[in-house]
Design an enzyme around this catalytic site. Structure first.
Site, PDB file in Angstrom:
ATOM      1  N   HIS A  55       0.830  -1.213   0.000  1.00  0.00           N
ATOM      2  CA  HIS A  55       0.000   0.000   0.000  1.00  0.00           C
ATOM      3  C   HIS A  55       0.864   1.263   0.000  1.00  0.00           C
ATOM      4  O   HIS A  55       1.905   1.333   0.663  1.00  0.00           O
ATOM      5  CB  HIS A  55      -0.950  -0.009   1.202  1.00  0.00           C
ATOM      6  CG  HIS A  55      -2.110  -0.943   1.009  1.00  0.00           C
ATOM      7  ND1 HIS A  55      -2.849  -1.452   2.058  1.00  0.00           N
ATOM      8  CD2 HIS A  55      -2.655  -1.463  -0.125  1.00  0.00           C
ATOM      9  CE1 HIS A  55      -3.796  -2.241   1.579  1.00  0.00           C
ATOM     10  NE2 HIS A  55      -3.700  -2.269   0.268  1.00  0.00           N
ATOM     11  N   ASP A  57       0.632   4.127   1.348  1.00  0.00           N
ATOM     12  CA  ASP A  57       0.954   4.808   2.608  1.00  0.00           C
ATOM     13  C   ASP A  57       2.012   4.044   3.412  1.00  0.00           C
ATOM     14  O   ASP A  57       2.382   4.459   4.512  1.00  0.00           O
ATOM     15  CB  ASP A  57      -0.310   5.068   3.446  1.00  0.00           C
ATOM     16  CG  ASP A  57      -0.997   3.796   3.912  1.00  0.00           C
ATOM     17  OD1 ASP A  57      -1.046   2.823   3.137  1.00  0.00           O
ATOM     18  OD2 ASP A  57      -1.491   3.765   5.055  1.00  0.00           O
ATOM     19  N   HIS A 169      -0.430   1.925  12.162  1.00  0.00           N
ATOM     20  CA  HIS A 169      -1.338   3.065  12.366  1.00  0.00           C
ATOM     21  C   HIS A 169      -1.688   3.260  13.839  1.00  0.00           C
ATOM     22  O   HIS A 169      -1.692   2.299  14.620  1.00  0.00           O
ATOM     23  CB  HIS A 169      -2.665   2.853  11.610  1.00  0.00           C
ATOM     24  CG  HIS A 169      -2.532   2.908  10.124  1.00  0.00           C
ATOM     25  ND1 HIS A 169      -2.686   4.069   9.407  1.00  0.00           N
ATOM     26  CD2 HIS A 169      -2.257   1.936   9.214  1.00  0.00           C
ATOM     27  CE1 HIS A 169      -2.521   3.818   8.119  1.00  0.00           C
ATOM     28  NE2 HIS A 169      -2.258   2.524   7.970  1.00  0.00           N
TER      29      HIS A 169
HETATM   30 ZN   LIG Z   1      -2.385  -1.301   4.211  1.00  0.00          ZN
END
Ligand SMILES: [Zn+2]
Length: 258
Positions: A55, A57, A169
């Site tokens: 991904h 990010d 995250h």
């Molecule tokens: Zn991800």
């Protein structure tokens, strides 16, 4: 002496930097700018890049970092990682250049099809698990099945309980609100909500977590427990067939949980 610090990126990403005071490796650099600023501010030299999944990010900053530092890029063999130099999968072992740490690799598909984790066993156990295991939660199933994700999370949950968990995250408080809805009677979850809320009020990261804390409070690792299965069944208004059914039901429930 190795330190691990979070470099915040975007709204709620953490890029993890492992360093010995002079050399640093970064995990999942979605953005190059905060990494370059941190390297410059601390007179640190980048020696390696590790990616857990494809991904943007998590890998978007790789080309700009490589433009300045000609360093190896470790990443999952089964995903397209920009400028990857070392393709990794289950059972592989690496020694991170520049810093004295050896890491092993798990395949942990579910969030993405080729997602990997980097882990070290005791005496100093840790795991970089990207968007698969979060503090009190787990990643969404973008490319995998509930059975794959359950199996991946079970691998991580089987690590030593002291293992420090470095996720991608800062989702912890929202995840704990869901955990409390699944297990409203849990004292462990109540205590953790207080503890983590205090950290966020002081603008501190809630990470790293530990595998022990996750086993005690993460509903997605607890899907096989009778009270969690009963909560999933009550939410779905039908009996659960097995643990994967319960896990899938929890994941769906969380997707719509405000
Ligand atoms: Zn991800």
């Amino acid at each position: 002496m190795l330190s691990i610090i979070p470099i915040p990126a975007f709204r709620d990403n953490y890029i993890w930097a492992l360093h010995d005071g002079r050399h640093s490796a970064v995990v999942d650099p979605g953005d190059a700018r905060p990494v370059l600023e941190w390297l410059d501010a601390n007179a640190m030299e980048l020696t390696a890049i590790l990616a857990t999944h494809h991904h943007a990010d998590h890998v978007g900053g790789v080309p700009a970092l490589r433009a300045r530092y000609d360093v190896p890029v470790f990443g999952p063999a089964r995903e397209a990682i920009p400028q990857r130099t070392h393709a990794l999968g289950e059972g592989d072992r690496i020694v991170v250049p520049g810093i004295a740490i050896a890491l092993s690799v798990f395949d942990i598909p579910g969030h993405t099809a080729g997602h990997i984790a980097y882990y070290a066993l005791p005496p100093d156990p840790l795991v970089f698990c990207g968007d698969t295991l979060f503090a009190a939660g787990c990643g969404r199933l973008f490319e995998g099945t509930p059975a794959q994700m359950w199996s991946s999370l079970s691998k991580l949950a089987a690590l030593d309980r002291q293992t420090r968990v470095y996720c991608g995250h800062e989702y912890t408080l929202a995840n704990l609100r869901f955990a409390a809805a699944v297990e409203p009677e849990s004292a462990d979850i109540g205590v953790r909500i207080e503890h983590e809320t205090g950290k966020r009020e002081r603008n501190l990261p809630t990470l790293p977590s530990t595998i022990g804390a996750e086993r005690a409070t993460n509903p997605f690792l607890r899907a096989a427990l009778p009270n969690v299965m009963a909560a999933a069944a009550a939410h779905a208004a039908r009996p659960m067939q097995d643990v994967v059914d319960a896990f899938a039901t929890l994941r769906e429930w969380k997707n719509g949980f405000a």
